[in-house]
Motif scaffolding. Structure first.
Motif, PDB file in Angstrom:
ATOM      1  N   ALA A  27      -7.235 -45.484 -21.009  1.00 31.51           N
ATOM      2  CA  ALA A  27      -8.528 -46.160 -21.172  1.00 31.51           C
ATOM      3  C   ALA A  27      -9.039 -45.999 -22.604  1.00 31.51           C
ATOM      4  O   ALA A  27      -9.557 -46.939 -23.208  1.00 31.51           O
ATOM      5  N   ARG A  28      -8.872 -44.792 -23.158  1.00 29.69           N
ATOM      6  CA  ARG A  28      -9.285 -44.570 -24.546  1.00 29.69           C
ATOM      7  C   ARG A  28      -8.454 -45.419 -25.503  1.00 29.69           C
ATOM      8  O   ARG A  28      -8.978 -46.024 -26.440  1.00 29.69           O
ATOM      9  N   ALA A  31      -9.752 -48.887 -25.575  1.00 27.41           N
ATOM     10  CA  ALA A  31     -10.979 -49.000 -26.375  1.00 27.41           C
ATOM     11  C   ALA A  31     -10.667 -48.983 -27.863  1.00 27.41           C
ATOM     12  O   ALA A  31     -11.204 -49.789 -28.638  1.00 27.41           O
ATOM     13  N   GLU A  32      -9.790 -48.082 -28.269  1.00 23.39           N
ATOM     14  CA  GLU A  32      -9.418 -47.988 -29.689  1.00 23.39           C
ATOM     15  C   GLU A  32      -8.697 -49.260 -30.149  1.00 23.39           C
ATOM     16  O   GLU A  32      -8.852 -49.687 -31.288  1.00 23.39           O
ATOM     17  N   LEU A  34      -9.165 -52.300 -28.918  1.00 16.80           N
ATOM     18  CA  LEU A  34     -10.125 -53.407 -28.952  1.00 16.80           C
ATOM     19  C   LEU A  34     -11.060 -53.327 -30.156  1.00 16.80           C
ATOM     20  O   LEU A  34     -11.553 -54.349 -30.625  1.00 16.80           O
ATOM     21  N   LEU A  35     -11.304 -52.130 -30.647  1.00 15.47           N
ATOM     22  CA  LEU A  35     -12.261 -51.955 -31.733  1.00 15.47           C
ATOM     23  C   LEU A  35     -11.724 -50.957 -32.763  1.00 15.47           C
ATOM     24  O   LEU A  35     -12.253 -49.868 -32.938  1.00 15.47           O
ATOM     25  N   ALA A  45     -15.350 -47.110 -31.840  1.00 16.27           N
ATOM     26  CA  ALA A  45     -14.667 -46.968 -30.542  1.00 16.27           C
ATOM     27  C   ALA A  45     -14.629 -45.503 -30.109  1.00 16.27           C
ATOM     28  O   ALA A  45     -14.976 -45.176 -28.968  1.00 16.27           O
ATOM     29  N   THR A  46     -14.224 -44.620 -30.997  1.00 14.33           N
ATOM     30  CA  THR A  46     -14.158 -43.196 -30.646  1.00 14.33           C
ATOM     31  C   THR A  46     -15.556 -42.650 -30.371  1.00 14.33           C
ATOM     32  O   THR A  46     -15.763 -41.895 -29.422  1.00 14.33           O
ATOM     33  N   GLY A  48     -18.138 -44.343 -29.229  1.00 10.36           N
ATOM     34  CA  GLY A  48     -18.562 -44.866 -27.926  1.00 10.36           C
ATOM     35  C   GLY A  48     -17.854 -44.190 -26.765  1.00 10.36           C
ATOM     36  O   GLY A  48     -18.476 -43.853 -25.749  1.00 10.36           O
ATOM     37  N   VAL A  49     -16.561 -43.983 -26.905  1.00 13.47           N
ATOM     38  CA  VAL A  49     -15.786 -43.320 -25.861  1.00 13.47           C
ATOM     39  C   VAL A  49     -16.317 -41.903 -25.637  1.00 13.47           C
ATOM     40  O   VAL A  49     -16.525 -41.480 -24.492  1.00 13.47           O
ATOM     41  N   PHE A  87      -9.985 -39.132 -21.588  1.00 15.29           N
ATOM     42  CA  PHE A  87     -10.754 -40.244 -22.145  1.00 15.29           C
ATOM     43  C   PHE A  87     -11.503 -39.812 -23.403  1.00 15.29           C
ATOM     44  O   PHE A  87     -11.408 -40.461 -24.446  1.00 15.29           O
TER      45      PHE A  87
END
Length: 137
Positions: A27-28, A31-32, A34-35, A45-46, A48-49, A87
């Motif tokens: 999942a992380r 996110a990384e 995508l952004l 991204a990091t 936000g995660v 995550f």
């Protein structure tokens, strides 16, 4: 099973942590991907995660320790240590802060270090408070 000569370890707990960790890390990674953060830019991204993951850790800890008297035995290792441990990524946070410094972005690095820490603590606190308030209803 014994690890390093200590007390026996339940293999089911280790399996739950491993499975959860794999899911959280994937999942992380999503996110990384995508952004992505360009060199010298704030790694949103990091950030936000880590903040979202800390909020979920606050929620989970209230649920498994205060609300759900009979939470499944593997819920905490799977979700807390595994999923949310995989995550959230404070090791990447440290590496990214160092990379920002070496890229000459000291102000961004300082904002990232302080902002992540403050937001993560606040998110954990908020997750706990909100969950407790909702559980009282």
């Amino acid at each position: 099973m014994r690890l390093l000569g200590k007390e026996p370890v339940d293999v089911r707990v280790l399996a739950a942590i491993a499975a959860g960790g794999a899911a959280g890390a994937l999942a992380r990674l999503a996110a990384e991907s995508l952004l992505p953060a360009p060199r010298g830019a704030f790694p949103w991204a990091t950030f936000g995660v880590n903040v979202f993951g800390c909020a979920l850790i606050g929620v989970l800890m209230v649920l498994v320790t205060e609300v759900a008297a009979r939470a499944p035995r593997l819920a905490r290792p799977f979700l807390g240590v595994g999923v949310l441990g995989g995550f959230t990524t404070f090791s990447t946070y440290a590496v990214q802060a160092r990379d920002l410094l070496t890229a000459g972005a000291a102000t961004v690095a300082a904002a990232y270090l302080a902002g992540t820490l403050a937001a993560a603590v606040a998110a954990t606190w908020a997750g706990m408070r909100i969950t407790r308030a909702l559980a009282r209803r």
